[in-house]
Design an enzyme around this catalytic site. Structure first.
Site: not given
Ligand code: AMP
Length: 288
Positions: A37, A185
């Protein structure tokens, strides 16, 4: 760093930024932020004056038997990480704020969701396109950044933007991995130590596919069989799909060419993981 929770305030803030002549990059996330991210955020920052990150665990993209309730959350940690990367504004609406009571409109891309993850997650991409279209209306970005790890999501959103004439540049960022190759993840936090070892088989099997391709194998089925048996050698693995497909239409191919997409979804224990790679011809190293 500003934090906004209502749609109205978000639209006013975006309007003020645009009126001031500045450009906006948006990175949509479901939170529990990791280096993947944060990489998207750094890319967003390079492209625009202001960086807006949304954190919203979108209920409409989870199926009835999926992990909506269990999905990991860490608002405090997320805000700290976002601030450190230099995010200007975090938009974190509640589900009630995002979906007004009686909501009955959705954005549906017709064909791309009929492949890969769409087969085992019916309705998932309708949830994704609807929430991303809504975020685009709320944040009004010039640029939006997504990860190539969710290859099909990136393809579906790019199609939506094209089909609905949204004036937004979509940027896809290569998958960020742990040192041992595991694609980062939020769901990796579900894995036990033993499952995490087995999870490495996803990336390793993608490498195997690439090696077979570079050794001259062109039969998709042969590569698929190899990848399947390699993954299944690892404990706790169950294959959802292994696809060798066209990178634009996501239709299965019989014959591999440079650029063919190899996409995997594998359950490791109870955790469903995805990964993908495009087949590339490796340059032969020059002999001295
Ligand atoms: P999520 O919070 O899982 O919905 O992901 C938000 C965005 O981050 C999506 O565009 C994802 O594709 C992207 N993303 C998630 N994991 C990675 C990763 N390991 N590398 C690059 N992008 C990622």
């Amino acid at each position: 760093m500003e934090i906004i929770k209502t749609v109205k305030q978000m639209q006013q803030a975006a309007h003020a930024i645009r009126t001031g002549g500045e450009s906006i990059a948006l990175v949509p996330t479901m939170g529990f932020l990791h280096e993947g991210h944060l990489t998207l955020m750094r890319v967003g920052k390079e492209h625009c004056d202001r960086l807006i990150v949304s954190i919203f665990v979108n209920p409409t993209q989870f199926g009835p038997n999926e992990d909506l309730e269990a999905y990991p959350r860490d608002t405090e940690g997320d805000l700290r990480k976002a601030e450190n990367v230099g995010v200007d504004l975090v938009f974190m609406p509640s589900a009630r704020e995002m979906y007004p009571q009686g909501a009955q409109t959705s954005v549906v891309v017709k064909d791309l969701p009929r492949h890969l993850c769409g087969l085992s997650r019916p309705g998932h991409f309708d949830g994704v396109t609807t929430v991303v279209a809504k975020l685009f209306h709320m944040v009004n970005p010039h640029v939006a950044v997504f990860g190539q790890k969710d290859y099909q999501q990136l393809a579906v959103i790019s199609r939506m933007v094209m089909d609905l004439d949204m004036d937004i540049q979509i940027i896809g960022v290569p998958t960020v991995r742990e040192r041992d190759g595991l694609a980062m993840s939020s769901r990796n936090s579900y894995l036990s130590a033993e499952e995490r070892q087995s999870a490495l088989s996803l990336k390793k099997s993608l490498n195997l596919a690439e090696r077979l391709f570079n050794e001259g194998e062109r039969r998709a089925q042969a590569v698929k069989d190899f990848v399947q048996s390699y993954i299944l050698e690892h404990p706790h693995t169950e294959i959802d799909y292994i696809a060798l497909c066209d990178p634009v239409t996501l239709e299965d191919v019989n014959t591999l060419t440079e650029g063919t997409l190899v996409a995997l979804a594998v359950r490791v224990g109870k955790t469903r993981l995805i990964d993908n790679a495009r087949l590339r011809k490796q340059k032969k190293s020059k002999k001295q």
